[in-house]
Design a protein around this motif. Structure first.
Motif, PDB file in Angstrom:
ATOM      1  N   GLU A 223       0.830  -1.213   0.000  1.00 22.96           N
ATOM      2  CA  GLU A 223       0.000   0.000   0.000  1.00 22.96           C
ATOM      3  C   GLU A 223       0.856   1.250   0.000  1.00 22.96           C
ATOM      4  O   GLU A 223       0.531   2.235  -0.656  1.00 22.96           O
ATOM      5  N   ARG A 224       1.979   1.209   0.765  1.00 22.60           N
ATOM      6  CA  ARG A 224       2.822   2.404   0.829  1.00 22.60           C
ATOM      7  C   ARG A 224       3.370   2.744  -0.558  1.00 22.60           C
ATOM      8  O   ARG A 224       3.454   3.907  -0.954  1.00 22.60           O
ATOM      9  N   VAL A 225       3.768   1.741  -1.305  1.00 21.95           N
ATOM     10  CA  VAL A 225       4.314   1.981  -2.655  1.00 21.95           C
ATOM     11  C   VAL A 225       3.213   2.537  -3.561  1.00 21.95           C
ATOM     12  O   VAL A 225       3.441   3.450  -4.353  1.00 21.95           O
ATOM     13  N   VAL A 226       2.007   1.982  -3.443  1.00 16.10           N
ATOM     14  CA  VAL A 226       0.879   2.471  -4.259  1.00 16.10           C
ATOM     15  C   VAL A 226       0.618   3.941  -3.970  1.00 16.10           C
ATOM     16  O   VAL A 226       0.475   4.767  -4.883  1.00 16.10           O
ATOM     17  N   VAL A 227       0.598   4.268  -2.665  1.00 18.19           N
ATOM     18  CA  VAL A 227       0.246   5.645  -2.274  1.00 18.19           C
ATOM     19  C   VAL A 227       1.344   6.622  -2.715  1.00 18.19           C
ATOM     20  O   VAL A 227       1.070   7.665  -3.317  1.00 18.19           O
ATOM     21  N   VAL A 228       2.593   6.271  -2.403  1.00 17.20           N
ATOM     22  CA  VAL A 228       3.673   7.252  -2.627  1.00 17.20           C
ATOM     23  C   VAL A 228       4.066   7.310  -4.099  1.00 17.20           C
ATOM     24  O   VAL A 228       4.113   8.377  -4.713  1.00 17.20           O
ATOM     25  N   THR A 229       4.339   6.129  -4.673  1.00 15.28           N
ATOM     26  CA  THR A 229       4.906   6.127  -6.026  1.00 15.28           C
ATOM     27  C   THR A 229       3.844   6.399  -7.092  1.00 15.28           C
ATOM     28  O   THR A 229       4.093   7.095  -8.073  1.00 15.28           O
ATOM     29  N   HIS A 230       2.661   5.848  -6.911  1.00 12.87           N
ATOM     30  CA  HIS A 230       1.648   5.948  -7.963  1.00 12.87           C
ATOM     31  C   HIS A 230       0.677   7.092  -7.732  1.00 12.87           C
ATOM     32  O   HIS A 230       0.332   7.811  -8.666  1.00 12.87           O
ATOM     33  N   MET A 231       0.228   7.255  -6.489  1.00  7.94           N
ATOM     34  CA  MET A 231      -0.810   8.263  -6.250  1.00  7.94           C
ATOM     35  C   MET A 231      -0.206   9.648  -5.977  1.00  7.94           C
ATOM     36  O   MET A 231      -0.557  10.630  -6.618  1.00  7.94           O
ATOM     37  N   LEU A 232       0.696   9.664  -5.011  1.00  4.51           N
ATOM     38  CA  LEU A 232       1.204  10.983  -4.582  1.00  4.51           C
ATOM     39  C   LEU A 232       1.965  11.666  -5.711  1.00  4.51           C
ATOM     40  O   LEU A 232       1.849  12.881  -5.935  1.00  4.51           O
ATOM     41  N   ARG A 233       2.727  10.868  -6.428  1.00  2.00           N
ATOM     42  CA  ARG A 233       3.516  11.465  -7.505  1.00  2.00           C
ATOM     43  C   ARG A 233       2.616  12.160  -8.517  1.00  2.00           C
ATOM     44  O   ARG A 233       2.960  13.222  -9.048  1.00  2.00           O
ATOM     45  N   ASN A 234       1.462  11.589  -8.792  1.00  2.00           N
ATOM     46  CA  ASN A 234       0.546  12.214  -9.744  1.00  2.00           C
ATOM     47  C   ASN A 234      -0.258  13.353  -9.132  1.00  2.00           C
ATOM     48  O   ASN A 234      -0.797  14.186  -9.851  1.00  2.00           O
ATOM     49  N   ALA A 235      -0.335  13.350  -7.796  1.00  2.00           N
ATOM     50  CA  ALA A 235      -1.056  14.442  -7.127  1.00  2.00           C
ATOM     51  C   ALA A 235      -0.170  15.645  -6.858  1.00  2.00           C
ATOM     52  O   ALA A 235      -0.632  16.665  -6.345  1.00  2.00           O
ATOM     53  N   LEU A 236       1.115  15.492  -7.224  1.00  2.00           N
ATOM     54  CA  LEU A 236       2.075  16.540  -6.850  1.00  2.00           C
ATOM     55  C   LEU A 236       1.843  17.861  -7.566  1.00  2.00           C
ATOM     56  O   LEU A 236       2.196  18.916  -7.039  1.00  2.00           O
ATOM     57  N   ILE A 237       1.297  17.821  -8.759  1.00  2.00           N
ATOM     58  CA  ILE A 237       1.185  19.074  -9.533  1.00  2.00           C
ATOM     59  C   ILE A 237       0.381  20.119  -8.762  1.00  2.00           C
ATOM     60  O   ILE A 237       0.869  21.239  -8.534  1.00  2.00           O
ATOM     61  N   PRO A 238      -0.847  19.826  -8.337  1.00  2.00           N
ATOM     62  CA  PRO A 238      -1.575  20.848  -7.569  1.00  2.00           C
ATOM     63  C   PRO A 238      -0.900  21.165  -6.238  1.00  2.00           C
ATOM     64  O   PRO A 238      -0.966  22.300  -5.765  1.00  2.00           O
ATOM     65  N   ILE A 239      -0.240  20.152  -5.644  1.00  2.00           N
ATOM     66  CA  ILE A 239       0.439  20.412  -4.358  1.00  2.00           C
ATOM     67  C   ILE A 239       1.584  21.386  -4.561  1.00  2.00           C
ATOM     68  O   ILE A 239       1.789  22.311  -3.760  1.00  2.00           O
ATOM     69  N   ILE A 240       2.355  21.192  -5.636  1.00  2.00           N
ATOM     70  CA  ILE A 240       3.460  22.118  -5.930  1.00  2.00           C
ATOM     71  C   ILE A 240       2.900  23.511  -6.172  1.00  2.00           C
ATOM     72  O   ILE A 240       3.466  24.512  -5.713  1.00  2.00           O
ATOM     73  N   THR A 241       1.763  23.581  -6.872  1.00  2.00           N
ATOM     74  CA  THR A 241       1.172  24.890  -7.154  1.00  2.00           C
ATOM     75  C   THR A 241       0.816  25.617  -5.859  1.00  2.00           C
ATOM     76  O   THR A 241       1.136  26.785  -5.669  1.00  2.00           O
ATOM     77  N   ILE A 242       0.149  24.890  -4.956  1.00  2.00           N
ATOM     78  CA  ILE A 242      -0.247  25.500  -3.682  1.00  2.00           C
ATOM     79  C   ILE A 242       0.981  25.905  -2.878  1.00  2.00           C
ATOM     80  O   ILE A 242       1.043  26.997  -2.298  1.00  2.00           O
ATOM     81  N   ALA A 243       1.974  25.002  -2.843  1.00  2.00           N
ATOM     82  CA  ALA A 243       3.187  25.311  -2.070  1.00  2.00           C
ATOM     83  C   ALA A 243       3.868  26.559  -2.615  1.00  2.00           C
ATOM     84  O   ALA A 243       4.333  27.414  -1.851  1.00  2.00           O
ATOM     85  N   ALA A 244       3.922  26.675  -3.938  1.00  2.00           N
ATOM     86  CA  ALA A 244       4.570  27.844  -4.549  1.00  2.00           C
ATOM     87  C   ALA A 244       3.813  29.124  -4.209  1.00  2.00           C
ATOM     88  O   ALA A 244       4.412  30.144  -3.867  1.00  2.00           O
TER      89      ALA A 244
END
Lengths: 313, 503
Positions: A223-244
């Motif tokens: 599950e950890r690999v699914v969440v981090v490698t597959h899900m989080l990586r694809n969710a990063l774009i909006p997260i990077i936008t908010i962080a910026a």
């Protein structure tokens, strides 16, 4: 990639120029005479006339702008009309303070907001999700200055654990520096973490039912690999936008937090400068902040490319 | 040999037990930040507080507003009152090692008059020249008699800067690195954070200074400043809010010190400046007296300031030897106010009360708005950002403005700027020729009795005309740690560090 970065830097120059024109013009619209604001309580007419003449406040706006931009192009942002300190020296003194506060607040935002958002999305509808949402709502609703004063009363006055306010440079004493920065960073960071949590949760929820996630789970990945490698990586774009966006706002200075905790950063500097009609300081700080915003957005774009190779130019 | 070893061991033991000698550091929480650290260029009250450590004046005041020697041991007027001779203290040095003498006095006064950025020019406008009589005697020559000159020399204008340091660069450079004769020398300034000064070892009165370092911390928010004091982050807190007095009194680790200030807060009425003076309030003294009768100063003090301030009716505070005792404080009588307003021909009268958008002033304005309604006044409030409000006041773009004046030791400083036809704080443009003559004459008279009578006569006229309605005198409040001793409150609110120590 390098060409892209150079192009963005080239485009930023006219943007900065436009920002300075807008800020300069807006300052002219401020009611009240800067010379009177700077002349002190006695309002001596001779002093007021001298201030007007010395700082070209009696000249038309394009002439005043010309004097200022001529200085900027030679690295001279002028002097504070109030204290006579060079604006470059003021910015050099305040920028590290603001950057440190911003960095600490961002760390709190990321280290609390992202894991909370992920956990909330994966356990949607659970008690954990409700608790996280409630905490996020509280974080978004509670005013920074109120939380700050409460923390001071509890942690500093009642418990005596941390100093109430002020700032010590990390070069002077790193431990005292951290002791002075913990509370303001927490006050700022928890508010940002709340927003970060909500956006992370939303981004993760939009991804959680995607086919590739189901495939990854079907393949038997942990599950950890699914969440981090597959899900989080694809969710990063909006997260990077908010962080910026959050970091850009922090560079401009967290005015209320700086006021409550007496942190000598950009926010306090620019608010005081506006009230004192200290035009040179306002323009110098805005120029610096605009440049910071542009840089942070450029870094966000580079972050997109790293997160998603498909977006690379 | 054994005896020597024993003596050394005993000495080492004593040192270890006694502990290292620690520097005494005093931290002062300031409400606002000073501007330029140069007495000639400084325009803020906060600057005067820091100047007390860095610069000494020719003359100082005591707690009863008597003038006492500082850098001038003695002074005397010529018989025609056109020259003031100063006998100077010997053996005083500036922080850069250069000597203080008559040449330094001459340099300083000429600098105050000629430095382009100097804000002290008007204060020395009547000085025509400075003579160096000998190394320790200077004579100031005037174009006409001016009794307030002694008070002028007891404030920023009388602060001595080092000619060597002030001549080296321009005024801006000196303001960043000030040099005076004060008990402390400048160490560093970090904008909006702190100003640090350290003990000046060759100071001429070393026994009076028991502090090694003073740190002025900029802590603008009063609630936060109090929290810092309570948590031990500072030792002295400037300007305790009247609503926080009980907290300080109830805290066993703190003490509250106070004194009546020199300043006043008043309503300035536009009686002659531009179109907005053409109102019944501006044109008719009877209407203004009705307004005064409608205002209850004690209620304002109780509601807004928890009773911490002092209701007043004149620009000179009770602490001053020129306070006119014969003038009663009128007010708090809405029935009489209504009758007087009707006598003036009005049943109801609207006007705009302009106020700076600060908490205290806004609250005072709201209380006034409510209390004068019964008397027939319909007050509209105009709360503006402070600089904008002051600009409007200067331009005559107001009906009534609530303003605050920090106060001066000499009555001339509290009266002339506001009631003289030429006074540059007289933004309502009140002008009465008899008052002008009396105030000008009072400037030329040194003797207290004669001067008092002149001010009394002038007050009877302008208090009847009421271009200003004085409301109250703000008291000074300091919160200090119980470890602090030797601090004496002064009516000018300046923190004098002589004798101050931390236990």
């Amino acid at each position: 990639m390098l060409n892209y970065i150079l192009q963005r830097i080239a485009i930023s120059i006219p943007t900065l120029f436009l920002v300075t024109v807008i800020v300069f013009s807006l300052q002219q619209l401020l009611p009240g005479d800067a010379a009177v604001a700077l002349a002190g309580e006695e309002q001596d007419p001779e002093v007021i006339a001298f201030i007007r003449q010395k700082y070209h406040l009696d000249r038309p706006f394009p002439v005043q702008y010309y004097y200022w931009i001529r200085g900027v192009l030679t690295g001279d942002l002028g002097v504070s009309l109030r204290t006579q300190e060079p604006v470059t020296a003021l910015i050099a003194a305040k920028l590290p303070v603001t950057l440190e506060l911003a960095a600490l607040a961002m760390l709190i935002s990321l280290f609390i907001g992202i894991p909370a958002g992920i956990a909330s999305a994966i356990r949607k509808g659970s008690g954990w999700d409700y608790a996280a949402n409630f905490t996020a709502l509280a974080g978004l609703s509670i005013p920074n200055f109120w939380l700050g004063i409460l923390l001071i009363l509890l942690v500093s006055v009642q418990l005596g654990w941390l100093p109430a306010a002020g700032y010590v440079s990390p070069l002077e004493d790193p431990i005292e520096n951290l002791r002075h920065m913990i509370m303001p960073a927490l006050v700022l960071g928890t508010g940002l973490a709340a927003a970060m949590m909500r956006h992370t949760r939303g981004a993760m929820l939009s991804i959680i039912r995607q086919d590739y996630v189901r495939t990854a789970r079907a393949k038997g990945l942990r599950e950890r690999v699914v969440v981090v490698t597959h899900m989080l990586r694809n969710a990063l774009i909006p997260i990077i936008t908010i962080a910026a966006l959050q970091f850009g706002e922090l560079i401009a200075g967290a005015v209320l937090t700086e006021q409550v905790f007496t942190i000598p950063g950009f926010g306090k500097l620019i608010v005081d400068a506006v009230f004192n009609r200290d035009y040179a300081v306002v323009q110098g700080v805005v120029l610096c902040t605009a440049a910071g915003y542009i840089l942070v957005n450029l870094m966000a774009d580079v972050g997109y490319f790293l997160a998603n190779p498909k977006l690379r130019p | 040999m054994k005896a020597n070893f024993f003596a050394a061991a005993l000495a080492a033991t004593i040192i270890l037990v006694a502990g290292p000698v620690t520097a005494v550091e005093l931290r002062i929480g300031m409400q606002e930040e000073p501007d330029a650290l140069d007495p000639d260029q400084g325009g803020t009250y906060a600057g005067r507080v820091v100047f007390a450590a860095l610069f000494e004046k020719l003359i100082d005041i005591d707690r009863n507003l008597n003038f006492v020697p500082q850098l001038a041991r003695a002074w005397s007027w010529s018989s025609d009152k056109l020259a003031l001779t100063l006998e100077l203290r010997r053996g005083v040095k500036f922080h850069d090692g250069s000597p203080f003498n008559a040449a330094a006095v001459k340099f300083n006064i000429e600098r105050s008059k000629t430095l382009p950025a100097s804000r002290r020019k008007a204060e020395f406008s009547l000085i025509t020249s400075v003579d160096i009589v000998d190394e320790w005697t200077a004579r100031l020559n005037l174009s006409r008699p001016f009794a307030p000159l002694v008070a002028t020399l007891a404030d920023r204008a009388g602060m001595m800067v080092s000619p060597k340091a002030a001549s080296a660069g321009d005024g801006a450079a000196f303001a960043r690195s000030p040099v005076g004769t004060g008990p402390f020398r400048f160490i560093e300034r970090i904008a909006q954070q702190r100003i640090v000064v350290g003990k000046f070892a060759p100071y001429w009165n070393p026994a009076a200074i028991k502090i090694d370092k003073v740190i002025y911390l900029m802590t603008p928010d009063a609630a936060v400043r109090l929290a810092i004091l309570r948590s031990g982050g500072i030792d002295i807190m400037q300007r305790v809010a009247p609503t926080d007095l009980k907290q300080v009194r109830d805290d066993p680790k703190l003490r509250l010190l106070s004194t009546v200030g020199l300043g006043f807060s008043a309503l300035s009425i536009n009686v002659g400046h531009g179109a907005r003076s053409n109102t019944p309030l501006g044109a008719n003294a009877k209407v203004r007296r009705a307004l005064e009768l409608a205002i209850d100063r004690d209620i304002i003090n109780k509601v807004v300031y928890d009773g911490g301030y002092l209701a007043g009716n004149q620009p000179v505070a009770p602490a001053s030897p020129y306070y006119i005792k014969s003038l009663p404080i009128r007010g708090g009588d809405p029935r009489a106010a209504r009758a007087l307003l009707r006598e003036a021909g009005f049943d109801r009268l609207p006007f705009k009360l302009m106020v700076a958008n600060t908490t205290g002033d806004r609250q005072v304005a709201q209380v006034i708005q409510a209390m004068v309604k019964d008397a027939g006044f319909d007050v509209g409030l105009e709360a503006l950002e402070e600089t904008t409000a002051v600009n409007n006041w200067i331009a005559g773009n107001y009906d009534v403005f609530l303003f605050n004046w920090s106060g001066r030791a000499d009555p001339d400083g509290n009266i002339f700027p506001f009631f003289s036809c030429k006074g540059h704080q007289n933004n309502g443009k009140y002008c009465d020729r008899k008052v002008e003559r009396l105030l000008t004459k009072a400037r030329a008279v040194g003797e207290h009795g004669a001067r008092y009578r002149l001010y009394e006569q002038a007050a009877e006229i302008y208090m009847a005309a009421l271009p200003h309605i004085t409301l109250y005198h703000a008291n000074w409040f300091w919160g200090v740690t119980r470890r602090l001793s030797g601090f004496t409150p002064y009516p000018d609110g300046i923190i004098r560090l002589g004798g101050v120590t931390l236990n």
